[in-house]
Scaffold this motif. Structure first.
Motif, PDB file in Angstrom:
ATOM      1  N   SER A 154      -8.412   1.439  -9.824  1.00 40.40           N
ATOM      2  CA  SER A 154      -9.104   0.764  -8.728  1.00 40.40           C
ATOM      3  C   SER A 154     -10.134   1.687  -8.081  1.00 40.40           C
ATOM      4  O   SER A 154     -11.269   1.290  -7.810  1.00 40.40           O
ATOM      5  CB  SER A 154      -8.083   0.306  -7.679  1.00 40.40           C
ATOM      6  N   ARG A 155      -9.721   2.952  -7.848  1.00 43.57           N
ATOM      7  CA  ARG A 155     -10.639   3.908  -7.211  1.00 43.57           C
ATOM      8  C   ARG A 155     -11.821   4.234  -8.109  1.00 43.57           C
ATOM      9  O   ARG A 155     -12.978   4.216  -7.665  1.00 43.57           O
ATOM     10  CB  ARG A 155      -9.868   5.189  -6.864  1.00 43.57           C
ATOM     11  N   LEU A 156     -11.552   4.530  -9.366  1.00 45.40           N
ATOM     12  CA  LEU A 156     -12.617   4.936 -10.285  1.00 45.40           C
ATOM     13  C   LEU A 156     -13.567   3.797 -10.615  1.00 45.40           C
ATOM     14  O   LEU A 156     -14.749   4.025 -10.886  1.00 45.40           O
ATOM     15  CB  LEU A 156     -12.006   5.502 -11.569  1.00 45.40           C
ATOM     16  N   SER A 157     -13.066   2.558 -10.597  1.00 45.89           N
ATOM     17  CA  SER A 157     -13.926   1.410 -10.884  1.00 45.89           C
ATOM     18  C   SER A 157     -14.647   0.919  -9.637  1.00 45.89           C
ATOM     19  O   SER A 157     -15.504   0.044  -9.709  1.00 45.89           O
ATOM     20  CB  SER A 157     -13.102   0.270 -11.490  1.00 45.89           C
ATOM     21  N   GLY A 158     -14.286   1.466  -8.474  1.00 43.59           N
ATOM     22  CA  GLY A 158     -14.976   1.109  -7.238  1.00 43.59           C
ATOM     23  C   GLY A 158     -14.531  -0.208  -6.637  1.00 43.59           C
ATOM     24  O   GLY A 158     -15.268  -0.809  -5.854  1.00 43.59           O
ATOM     25  N   SER A 159     -13.328  -0.677  -6.945  1.00 41.38           N
ATOM     26  CA  SER A 159     -12.862  -1.960  -6.441  1.00 41.38           C
ATOM     27  C   SER A 159     -11.865  -1.764  -5.300  1.00 41.38           C
ATOM     28  O   SER A 159     -10.679  -1.519  -5.516  1.00 41.38           O
ATOM     29  CB  SER A 159     -12.211  -2.774  -7.570  1.00 41.38           C
ATOM     30  N   LEU A 160     -12.364  -1.869  -4.057  1.00 41.74           N
ATOM     31  CA  LEU A 160     -11.500  -1.714  -2.892  1.00 41.74           C
ATOM     32  C   LEU A 160     -10.543  -2.895  -2.740  1.00 41.74           C
ATOM     33  O   LEU A 160      -9.386  -2.718  -2.359  1.00 41.74           O
ATOM     34  CB  LEU A 160     -12.356  -1.551  -1.632  1.00 41.74           C
ATOM     35  N   SER A 161     -11.032  -4.101  -3.042  1.00 47.14           N
ATOM     36  CA  SER A 161     -10.167  -5.278  -2.870  1.00 47.14           C
ATOM     37  C   SER A 161      -8.978  -5.228  -3.823  1.00 47.14           C
ATOM     38  O   SER A 161      -7.859  -5.584  -3.457  1.00 47.14           O
ATOM     39  CB  SER A 161     -10.970  -6.563  -3.077  1.00 47.14           C
ATOM     40  N   LEU A 162      -9.191  -4.777  -5.054  1.00 51.20           N
ATOM     41  CA  LEU A 162      -8.081  -4.607  -5.987  1.00 51.20           C
ATOM     42  C   LEU A 162      -7.111  -3.567  -5.447  1.00 51.20           C
ATOM     43  O   LEU A 162      -5.882  -3.739  -5.506  1.00 51.20           O
ATOM     44  CB  LEU A 162      -8.602  -4.188  -7.364  1.00 51.20           C
ATOM     45  N   GLY A 163      -7.657  -2.493  -4.890  1.00 51.19           N
ATOM     46  CA  GLY A 163      -6.806  -1.456  -4.320  1.00 51.19           C
ATOM     47  C   GLY A 163      -5.961  -1.968  -3.178  1.00 51.19           C
ATOM     48  O   GLY A 163      -4.783  -1.606  -3.040  1.00 51.19           O
ATOM     49  N   LYS A 164      -6.526  -2.837  -2.334  1.00 44.65           N
ATOM     50  CA  LYS A 164      -5.771  -3.394  -1.206  1.00 44.65           C
ATOM     51  C   LYS A 164      -4.639  -4.284  -1.697  1.00 44.65           C
ATOM     52  O   LYS A 164      -3.539  -4.289  -1.130  1.00 44.65           O
ATOM     53  CB  LYS A 164      -6.706  -4.170  -0.293  1.00 44.65           C
ATOM     54  N   GLN A 165      -4.898  -5.047  -2.764  1.00 38.71           N
ATOM     55  CA  GLN A 165      -3.833  -5.891  -3.323  1.00 38.71           C
ATOM     56  C   GLN A 165      -2.709  -5.031  -3.903  1.00 38.71           C
ATOM     57  O   GLN A 165      -1.525  -5.344  -3.740  1.00 38.71           O
ATOM     58  CB  GLN A 165      -4.413  -6.803  -4.401  1.00 38.71           C
ATOM     59  N   LEU A 166      -3.094  -3.922  -4.547  1.00 39.11           N
ATOM     60  CA  LEU A 166      -2.089  -3.016  -5.089  1.00 39.11           C
ATOM     61  C   LEU A 166      -1.295  -2.355  -3.958  1.00 39.11           C
ATOM     62  O   LEU A 166      -0.094  -2.102  -4.087  1.00 39.11           O
ATOM     63  CB  LEU A 166      -2.758  -1.952  -5.963  1.00 39.11           C
ATOM     64  N   HIS A 167      -1.979  -2.074  -2.852  1.00 38.74           N
ATOM     65  CA  HIS A 167      -1.304  -1.531  -1.674  1.00 38.74           C
ATOM     66  C   HIS A 167      -0.235  -2.519  -1.186  1.00 38.74           C
ATOM     67  O   HIS A 167       0.908  -2.131  -0.891  1.00 38.74           O
ATOM     68  CB  HIS A 167      -2.338  -1.252  -0.567  1.00 38.74           C
ATOM     69  N   CYS A 168      -0.604  -3.795  -1.111  1.00 36.41           N
ATOM     70  CA  CYS A 168       0.361  -4.828  -0.700  1.00 36.41           C
ATOM     71  C   CYS A 168       1.540  -4.891  -1.663  1.00 36.41           C
ATOM     72  O   CYS A 168       2.699  -5.030  -1.249  1.00 36.41           O
ATOM     73  CB  CYS A 168      -0.332  -6.184  -0.624  1.00 36.41           C
ATOM     74  N   GLN A 169       1.240  -4.792  -2.939  1.00 34.96           N
ATOM     75  CA  GLN A 169       2.319  -4.846  -3.926  1.00 34.96           C
ATOM     76  C   GLN A 169       3.239  -3.635  -3.791  1.00 34.96           C
ATOM     77  O   GLN A 169       4.467  -3.749  -3.936  1.00 34.96           O
ATOM     78  CB  GLN A 169       1.744  -4.917  -5.342  1.00 34.96           C
ATOM     79  N   ALA A 170       2.677  -2.460  -3.499  1.00 34.37           N
ATOM     80  CA  ALA A 170       3.493  -1.266  -3.296  1.00 34.37           C
ATOM     81  C   ALA A 170       4.432  -1.450  -2.111  1.00 34.37           C
ATOM     82  O   ALA A 170       5.603  -1.032  -2.139  1.00 34.37           O
ATOM     83  CB  ALA A 170       2.590  -0.055  -3.082  1.00 34.37           C
ATOM     84  N   MET A 171       3.911  -2.091  -1.055  1.00 35.69           N
ATOM     85  CA  MET A 171       4.762  -2.365   0.114  1.00 35.69           C
ATOM     86  C   MET A 171       5.882  -3.326  -0.261  1.00 35.69           C
ATOM     87  O   MET A 171       7.042  -3.152   0.139  1.00 35.69           O
ATOM     88  CB  MET A 171       3.914  -2.943   1.243  1.00 35.69           C
ATOM     89  N   LYS A 172       5.556  -4.354  -1.039  1.00 30.76           N
ATOM     90  CA  LYS A 172       6.543  -5.355  -1.449  1.00 30.76           C
ATOM     91  C   LYS A 172       7.631  -4.737  -2.320  1.00 30.76           C
ATOM     92  O   LYS A 172       8.814  -5.089  -2.214  1.00 30.76           O
ATOM     93  CB  LYS A 172       5.827  -6.476  -2.202  1.00 30.76           C
ATOM     94  N   LEU A 173       7.220  -3.755  -3.162  1.00 31.45           N
ATOM     95  CA  LEU A 173       8.176  -3.112  -4.063  1.00 31.45           C
ATOM     96  C   LEU A 173       8.934  -1.981  -3.384  1.00 31.45           C
ATOM     97  O   LEU A 173       9.857  -1.405  -3.972  1.00 31.45           O
ATOM     98  CB  LEU A 173       7.440  -2.568  -5.293  1.00 31.45           C
ATOM     99  N   GLY A 174       8.521  -1.622  -2.175  1.00 30.93           N
ATOM    100  CA  GLY A 174       9.228  -0.582  -1.429  1.00 30.93           C
ATOM    101  C   GLY A 174       8.925   0.836  -1.872  1.00 30.93           C
ATOM    102  O   GLY A 174       9.734   1.739  -1.651  1.00 30.93           O
ATOM    103  N   VAL A 175       7.766   1.050  -2.502  1.00 25.87           N
ATOM    104  CA  VAL A 175       7.412   2.407  -2.961  1.00 25.87           C
ATOM    105  C   VAL A 175       6.190   2.948  -2.231  1.00 25.87           C
ATOM    106  O   VAL A 175       5.621   3.962  -2.625  1.00 25.87           O
ATOM    107  CB  VAL A 175       7.152   2.421  -4.486  1.00 25.87           C
ATOM    108  N   CYS A 176       5.821   2.271  -1.159  1.00 27.74           N
ATOM    109  CA  CYS A 176       4.581   2.632  -0.477  1.00 27.74           C
ATOM    110  C   CYS A 176       4.618   4.042   0.100  1.00 27.74           C
ATOM    111  O   CYS A 176       3.591   4.697   0.213  1.00 27.74           O
ATOM    112  CB  CYS A 176       4.287   1.623   0.631  1.00 27.74           C
ATOM    113  N   ASN A 177       5.816   4.502   0.473  1.00 28.26           N
ATOM    114  CA  ASN A 177       5.922   5.820   1.099  1.00 28.26           C
ATOM    115  C   ASN A 177       6.304   6.920   0.117  1.00 28.26           C
ATOM    116  O   ASN A 177       6.574   8.045   0.533  1.00 28.26           O
ATOM    117  CB  ASN A 177       6.937   5.774   2.243  1.00 28.26           C
ATOM    118  N   ASP A 178       6.334   6.590  -1.145  1.00 30.01           N
ATOM    119  CA  ASP A 178       6.533   7.625  -2.150  1.00 30.01           C
ATOM    120  C   ASP A 178       5.330   8.565  -2.125  1.00 30.01           C
ATOM    121  O   ASP A 178       4.183   8.138  -1.958  1.00 30.01           O
ATOM    122  CB  ASP A 178       6.660   6.980  -3.532  1.00 30.01           C
ATOM    123  N   ILE A 179       5.568   9.874  -2.291  1.00 31.80           N
ATOM    124  CA  ILE A 179       4.480  10.840  -2.122  1.00 31.80           C
ATOM    125  C   ILE A 179       3.353  10.623  -3.139  1.00 31.80           C
ATOM    126  O   ILE A 179       2.179  10.825  -2.828  1.00 31.80           O
ATOM    127  CB  ILE A 179       5.001  12.286  -2.205  1.00 31.80           C
TER     128      ILE A 179
END
Length: 665
Positions: free
Chosen positions: A105-130
């Motif tokens: 997402s970062r390398l392709s320049g897609s912020l919206s994709l990154g935000k969706q992945l952020h939401c998915q990380a929260m849903k999966l409970g791994v958002c605070n993994d280092i």
């Protein structure tokens, strides 16, 4: 740059988790910027072979490896396609999957994709993994700004557990040229109780180097000591470099001597620091110690670091020694090293060697061209410099390259070419104006030079005034020169050298002897009353690995009696050649003595100490005075030897009674 917009909203990755996909992902390269990629979902009648080669395993590790392979190959399309199929097959992403796809997402320049992945990380409970947190910080920092990345760190529940996230954010501050923010963040990290590691320390030290803050650097050093990381190679190397960049040689050397093991980077840092701080001889000693004591084989980087220390007359043998070391040990050279060799030979007086290396350098950059052109100019071969400038690729010419072209025009007195090149400069600066004024003045066009300076509003600038004064001195425009020297004193009232220049001007051009002496005494009294300290003229010469330094009227050298005898003998020859030659001129010299200016003493020492027929190489810290210039011309003819005298402005090659500067200096 986000170009996914509605298409990504219509087909959210989260929505695709439990249903098959009929979409493939293609990468469209923006023709305005080939580095900016966009991901676009497009309907497809068939999947072609989009999922060929997909793993059949349900192990997320296998899928992670496939995604990593596509990511390493910069194939973002296949990486996202693999992740999409992984979700479709019901395989749960883990803490190692999301960082990889977030990188896509970062390398392709897609912020919206990154935000969706952020939401998915929260849903999966791994958002605070280092690892996930670090990837999110990088994503937001690159695509949404460093403030968004800071928000991400501040809202991370486990931010105190690792230095990774802190360091990533600090590097983002550094990338945006905000080193003070990086230092403040490091201090906040230490106070929060987060883990301090070598990488976080070196990042903070790098920020200290940028802000040149010795106090802050010492505080970070204390932190490294408290955490037992002071002698970590990565940290200690960075600290040595920091101390050198901040001018604290003692701190750098103390730490360097404490290091239990030193690599090539350690040695290169300390040597480079000594060279940058003017401790040339110590830098050379350390280089020899690195090779002989620690048995570390220098590479191209190490050698290119020490070569600037040899770019002076007294160290020309050291430079040749280093070059020989490269050849004997078959160390591969690169463009940077070749440029350093070209520069070293040109500035140490060996223009022929410099030209040879330049001609053998197959792939040249603008540095190669400018260094060689400047070398020709310094040695009085401005015509060769201009011929070379014509060969510089048009795409490489910039404002700096035009500086060297104007230097070459000054040396060769090519006024028309100088005006042509000056008009080619898009945004001239003071250096260009000064060189153009110097060219016109040296060519005898003083009125044109003054009009040029006035037209561009630089007529009162000290550098321009000095250029005009040089023209007056060369062409003996006494009255005009006196007025310009007075203006120079007014523009820089605390510069002692300006008053010395005025004193010398009166001594040379002040009319009757009594009037001359009165004015000279008056200006010298002004210097004393203002408690100003003029530079003292020194000349030096290297002989048998030792530098011999002389000042005007020096009698401290062990061979002074023989030196003065040689000089007096040569003076008799001058009278035969020049008739009424005398040593009364004190232009640019600090004391007027009938015999014994520093450059003549150094030249005579060279004549009595070196083999007959060999060149004598002397350096002076101030411009050679006119009478000494005439004297050395005569000496070169009498003794039949080449004498190379370098002053701050140029090399004077004296041979057979002539000089390479053609008396325009």
């Amino acid at each position: 740059m986000d170009v996914i917009y509605s298409s990504i909203q219509a087909m959210s990755i989260l929505e695709m988790h439990n249903r098959p996909s009929k979409h493939t992902i293609h990468i469209r390269v923006n023709h305005y910027n080939s580095r900016t990629c966009a991901l676009k979902f497009t309907e497809s009648a068939s999947t072609y072979q989009a999922f060929d080669g997909m793993p059949v395993s349900a192990d997320s590790l296998v899928w992670n490896n496939v995604i990593q392979t596509h990511l390493g190959n910069l194939n973002y399309n296949k990486a996202v396609t693999t992740y999409q199929e992984m979700l479709t097959r019901g395989i749960r992403p883990n803490r190692h999957t999301l960082p990889r796809i977030l990188s896509v997402s970062r390398l392709s320049g897609s912020l919206s994709l990154g935000k969706q992945l952020h939401c998915q990380a929260m849903k999966l409970g791994v958002c605070n993994d280092i690892y996930v947190t670090g990837s999110l910080i990088e994503l937001y920092g690159h695509l949404d700004g460093v403030d968004a990345a800071k928000w991400m760190l501040d809202n991370s529940e486990k931010k105190t557990s690792s230095a990774v996230s802190w360091t990533l954010l600090a590097k983002l501050y550094m990338k945006q040229n905000k080193p003070t923010f990086a230092i403040d963040l490091f201090n906040e990290m230490v106070e929060s109780g987060a883990e301090v590691d070598a990488v976080s320390l070196t990042t903070a030290i790098s920020a200290c180097i940028l802000v040149k803050s010795l106090i802050t650097g010492r505080n970070i050093h204390d932190t490294a000591r408290k955490h037992g990381l002071e002698l970590d190679v990565l940290v200690s190397n960075s600290l040595v470099k920091m101390y050198m960049e901040c001018g604290s040689i003692k701190d750098a050397r103390d730490l360097f001597d404490k290091m239990p093991s030193r690599d090539a980077i350690s040695w290169t840092s300390i040597i480079q620091g000594y060279v940058k701080n003017g401790e040339i001889n110590e830098g050379l000693k350390l280089f020899r110690k690195m090779v002989n004591d620690d048995k570390i084989k220098p590479d191209a980087v190490s050698v290119s670091t020490i070569l600037p220390a040899c770019a002076r007359m007294a160290a020309h043998k050291n430079g040749r020694e280093l070059h020989g070391y490269l050849i004997r040990n078959k160390i591969p050279t690169n463009l940077k090293l070749n440029n350093a060799l070209i520069d070293m030979y040109a500035k140490s007086g060996n223009l022929e060697y410099s030209s040879t290396i330049f001609s053998r350098t197959k792939s040249k950059d603008i540095i190669s061209w400018t260094v060689m052109i400047m070398g020709y100019s310094l040695h009085g071969k401005g015509d060769l410099g201009l011929d070379l400038f014509k060969k510089v690729p048009k795409s490489d010419t910039d404002e700096i390259s035009y500086v060297t072209a104007l230097h070459a025009c000054c040396t060769s007195l090519k006024v028309e070419k100088g005006l042509h090149y000056f008009n080619c400069i898009n945004s001239p600066n003071l250096v260009h104006y000064s060189l153009m004024a110097a060219l016109l003045a040296r060519a005898g066009k003083l009125d044109d030079a003054k009009a040029f300076a006035k037209k561009h509003g630089v007529e009162k600038h000290p550098e321009v005034l000095r250029a005009l004064i040089d023209g007056c001195r060369i062409h003996k425009k006494i009255t005009t020169g006196k007025r310009l020297v007075e203006q120079l004193c007014d523009s820089e009232p605390l510069n002692a050298d300006n008053y010395v220049l005025m004193s010398n001007w009166y001594a040379q051009n002040g009319g009757k002897q009594k009037q001359k002496q009165e004015m000279v005494d008056r200006w010298r009294e002004t210097i004393r009353d203002m408690d100003l300290k003029p530079k003292i003229a020194y000349s030096w010469i290297e002989f048998r690995n030792k530098v011999h330094v002389f000042k005007t009227g020096d009698v401290s050298h062990p061979r002074s009696e023989r030196i003065y005898w040689e000089l007096e003998s040569l003076m008799k020859n001058f009278e035969k050649i020049e008739g009424d030659f005398s040593f009364h001129d004190v232009d640019e010299e600090r004391e007027c003595v009938p015999i014994g200016h520093s450059e003549l003493l150094a030249v005579c020492f060279g004549l009595i100490s070196t083999k007959s027929g060999s060149a004598v190489r002397v350096t002076k810290n101030l411009r050679v005075c006119r009478s000494c210039h005439e004297a050395v011309k005569c000496i070169s003819k009498v003794v039949g030897r080449e004498i190379i005298l370098k002053d701050p402005n140029r090399f004077h090659h004296f041979k057979n009674g002539g000089c390479s500067c053609q008396d325009f200096y």
